[in-house]
Design a protein around this motif. Structure first.
Motif, short mmCIF file in Angstrom:
data_model
loop_
_atom_site.label_atom_id
_atom_site.label_comp_id
_atom_site.label_asym_id
_atom_site.label_seq_id
_atom_site.Cartn_x
_atom_site.Cartn_y
_atom_site.Cartn_z
N TYR A 1 0.54 -0.80 -0.02
CA TYR A 1 -0.41 0.44 -0.58
C TYR A 1 0.34 1.04 0.01
O TYR A 1 2.20 1.17 0.59
CB TYR A 1 -0.66 -0.40 1.50
N ASP B 1 -5.89 4.83 6.63
CA ASP B 1 -6.67 4.10 7.48
C ASP B 1 -5.89 4.53 9.05
O ASP B 1 -6.80 4.19 10.28
CB ASP B 1 -5.44 2.40 6.93
N SER B 2 -4.68 5.22 9.25
CA SER B 2 -4.55 5.62 10.84
C SER B 2 -5.55 6.52 11.32
O SER B 2 -5.44 7.04 12.64
CB SER B 2 -2.72 6.67 10.55
N ARG C 1 -8.59 6.98 9.67
CA ARG C 1 -10.23 5.85 10.67
C ARG C 1 -9.72 5.26 11.62
O ARG C 1 -11.06 5.38 13.32
CB ARG C 1 -9.71 4.62 9.79
N ARG C 2 -8.55 4.88 12.42
CA ARG C 2 -8.16 3.97 13.54
C ARG C 2 -8.58 5.53 14.83
O ARG C 2 -8.94 4.98 16.13
CB ARG C 2 -6.94 3.59 13.32
N TYR D 1 -12.20 7.62 1.04
CA TYR D 1 -12.38 8.06 2.51
C TYR D 1 -13.51 8.04 2.75
O TYR D 1 -13.96 10.05 2.33
CB TYR D 1 -11.47 8.62 2.46
#
Length: 213
Positions: free
Chosen positions: A82, A90-91, A93-94, A124
């Motif tokens: 990726y 992704d970070s 989102r977490r 996103y």
């Protein structure tokens, strides 16, 4: 409560220090994506999180990443599946679910990478996504979303479908659309002009709308 996150990408075309400072002041958190750390450092700014494989950041930036104490580091192997931006989103989102994203240093450079950036930002769909550069403000609009533009009379506006089946309405522009189908990457919505308070609505599909400063 949802927050706003500035994601400073790694394009070689760097936003001005003034823009970076303004955006950082408007956001709750700052994420540096690899070489994006250098852009922040050049503006006298830091970040909350660094995400990347450190293959494009400067030696000075890499040294900060190696000895990081003032920000968190999510460092990845260069031989990964990726891009750094995908991992950074992704970070976000977490760490901050449902956060609005403002991306900068995201355009320019290699055209394949620029297209990939747009695809990732379009994917996103957790909250509004903006692209802020010195010459443009852009908004990714998914079906059911709209953008009201105020105080931009006589400025250039464009909208481009980036998903099949995109249907758009525009009001307050020189050439208005009413539930118009836009072909994928077609030129129907290119180079319009804002004439008053404008409302852009995407009924179905996904589009990217550009307002030139």
């Amino acid at each position: 409560m949802a927050c706003k996150v500035l994601v400073v990408c790694g394009s070689p075309v760097v936003a001005s220090a003034n823009l970076l400072r303004r955006l950082a002041g408007e956001c709750d958190h700052v994420v540096a994506v690899d070489r994006g750390l250098d852009a922040l450092l050049g503006a006298g700014l830091g970040c909350d999180v660094y995400v990347g494989d450190a293959d494009t950041v400067s030696e000075a930036g890499r040294a900060l990443v190696d000895a990081a104490s003032d920000f968190e580091v999510e460092r990845h192997d260069p031989y990964k599946d990726y891009t750094d931006l995908a991992l950074a989103l992704d970070s976000v989102r977490r760490r901050w679910p449902g956060s609005e994203v403002v991306a900068t240093c995201a355009t320019g450079g290699r055209p394949d990478m620029a297209l990939s950036v747009l695809g990732l930002l379009a994917g996103y769909d957790d909250a509004p996504v903006w692209i802020a550069e010195d010459e443009i403000t852009a908004r990714i609009l998914h079906g059911g979303e709209s953008w009201t533009i105020e105080g931009a009379e006589n400025k250039t506006f464009s909208i481009i479908a980036i998903a099949p089946g995109t249907v758009v309405s525009e009001h307050g522009l020189e050439w208005e659309l009413d539930h118009a189908s836009l072909g994928l990457l077609a030129d129907t919505g290119i180079s319009n002009v804002v004439r008053s308070t404008a409302t852009i609505q995407v009924h179905t599909g996904t589009a990217i709308a550009y307002l030139y400063k």
